[in-house]
Write an enzyme that holds these catalytic residues in place. Structure first.
Site, mmCIF file in Angstrom:
data_model
loop_
_atom_site.group_PDB
_atom_site.id
_atom_site.type_symbol
_atom_site.label_atom_id
_atom_site.label_comp_id
_atom_site.label_asym_id
_atom_site.label_seq_id
_atom_site.Cartn_x
_atom_site.Cartn_y
_atom_site.Cartn_z
ATOM 1 N N GLU A 132 0.801 -1.232 0.000
ATOM 2 C CA GLU A 132 0.000 0.000 0.000
ATOM 3 C C GLU A 132 0.830 1.278 0.000
ATOM 4 O OE1 GLU A 132 -0.611 -2.646 1.928
ATOM 5 O OE2 GLU A 132 -2.637 -3.283 1.375
ATOM 6 N N HIS A 213 -4.980 -8.139 9.944
ATOM 7 C CA HIS A 213 -5.109 -8.635 8.564
ATOM 8 C C HIS A 213 -3.966 -8.209 7.648
ATOM 9 C CE1 HIS A 213 -6.264 -4.519 7.974
ATOM 10 N NE2 HIS A 213 -6.276 -4.681 6.672
ATOM 11 N N ARG A 215 -1.002 -7.849 5.272
ATOM 12 C CA ARG A 215 -0.280 -8.783 4.415
ATOM 13 C C ARG A 215 1.151 -8.997 4.920
ATOM 14 N NH1 ARG A 215 -1.441 -10.036 -1.222
ATOM 15 N NH2 ARG A 215 -3.194 -8.629 -1.293
ATOM 16 N N HIS A 245 -10.665 -11.515 10.115
ATOM 17 C CA HIS A 245 -10.699 -11.179 8.691
ATOM 18 C C HIS A 245 -10.848 -12.470 7.886
ATOM 19 C CE1 HIS A 245 -9.394 -9.361 4.891
ATOM 20 N NE2 HIS A 245 -9.601 -8.183 5.461
#
Ligand code: UDP
Length: 371
Positions: A132, A213, A215, A245
């Site tokens: 992100e 959650h 990654r 999640h």
């Protein structure tokens, strides 16, 4: 009439964009068109339902076990087709997901101006949050209007040579969403009754709300987080409520490590009103989520962040958030410090909201209408 194509795909984007979509609908001379990629299917639909948003386009792009490459490729192609069909005057994206980056790129390939909500968040580490951090930077490199939630975010953009005239500090729309849902729950308490049984089961205990959650925590990080939860759950004055999640990487580790523990409730993801209710019930939030780092301080809830860096340093600076990483010993020690030292707890629990005043969406709609 200006057509604004609003593109998003995940739960946090939907939460942070529904106030903007509502404000755009109210603005003169604007026609918002909503396109969801459904990068997260179930979690996205929960938010669309409560916010009353029916997308004009739904790409339903999620497939099980999809690689980032495949996801990125199909998002770019499919979002481009929607743009060729709608021919919007501007494209609006929010945040840092693959949908955001691909939506922005597809618009750029067509020379359509892109406006970016929640611009300028930077951890300074391209692998945390991954991917992100880079998704957000890519959009920031060519967006036309940059809606920075805070001065810190605006300064990060200026440091990357973004034209200061293109940067607008608006506050984060997550605060608008939180106000909206809190008002809704006040009027319709039955919207937030999913935790009623757990409230009875855990009555008298300190409640720790957990979400995880990220990654970059898949694998060892998640195992350490599970171990910390196991150890905390051994205390009889504590209960942990953990909406898990649906990502299989998360679910498998947590079910293996935590099933059957008396003081741990692993539950399916909560819809937004019920999650807001969990935030209000919890004494402490233990999380690796971005959005929860913004919501918890607004409610005066200490938030311990299971990451080594954050692109949201404002909560840490304000004293309501603390980075605790993903080492089990450290997580347990930091939680127990707050549980056992009431001065330390009170120092973090002062309601403070560095992320906005709840009027961000209206500001953003006004700026888009004037662009
Ligand atoms: N959230 C929710 N239900 C849950 C967990 C989280 O509605 O069971 C909401 C939460 O209020 C926040 C957002 O989802 O606004 C955060 O999303 P997530 O943690 O998935 O992503 P991130 O913020 O890390 O990008």
């Amino acid at each position: 009439m200006k057509t604004i194509l609003v593109v998003f795909g995940t739960r946090p984007e939907a939460i942070k964009l529904f106030p903007v979509i509502n404000a755009l609908r109210e603005a003169d001379g604007i026609r918002p068109v909503v396109c969801v990629s459904a990068q997260h299917r179930g979690l996205l639909d929960q938010v669309l339902a409560i916010a009353g948003i029916v997308p004009d386009f739904d790409l339903d792009i999620m497939t099980p076990g999809q690689t980032l490459d495949a996801l990125t490729a199909s998002l770019l192609v499919e979002l481009g087709k929607v743009m060729d069909d709608v021919k919007p005057d501007r494209v609006l994206v929010q945040g840092d997901t693959a949908t955001v980056m691909c939506g922005a790129l597809a618009a750029y390939y067509r020379k359509i101006p892109v406006d970016h909500v929640e611009a300028g968040l930077r951890s300074g580490n391209i692998y945390q949050p991954w991917p992100e951090e880079v998704n957000r930077k890519v959009v920031g490199s060519f967006a036309v209007l940059h809606f920075a939630p805070t001065e810190t975010a605006a300064n990060a953009l200026k440091a990357e040579n973004v034209d200061p005239a293109a940067i607008h500090v608006t506050g984060n729309t997550v605060i608008d969403a939180l106000h909206w849902v809190t008002d809704r729950i006040e009027r319709e308490p039955e919207l937030a009754d999913a935790l009623d049984d757990l409230k009875t089961r855990f009555s008298g205990k300190r409640i720790i709300g957990v979400t995880s959650h990220r990654r970059e925590n898949f694998g060892g990080g998640l195992e350490a987080i599970a171990e910390a939860i196991r150890r905390l759950a051994a205390r009889d004055d504590v209960a942990l409520i953990f909406p898990v999640h649906p990502n299989p990487n998360v679910r498998a580790v947590m079910e293996e490590a935590l099933s059957g523990l008396e003081n741990v409730a692993m539950i399916p993801p909560l819809d937004y009103p019920n999650f807001a209710h969990l935030l209000s019930l919890a004494d402490i939030m233990l999380t690796d989520s971005g959005g929860v780092q913004e919501e918890a301080p607004a409610l005066g809830k200490p938030v311990l962040v299971m990451r080594d860096t954050t692109e949201r340093p404002e909560g840490v600076a304000a004293g309501t958030a603390r980075l605790v990483g993903t080492d089990a010993d450290t997580i347990v020690a930091e939680v127990e410090h707050l549980l056992d030292d009431s001065d330390a707890y009170e120092a973090m629990a002062r309601a403070h909201n560095p992320f906005g005043d709840g009027n961000a969406a209206e500001r953003i709609a006004r700026l888009i209408a004037a662009a």
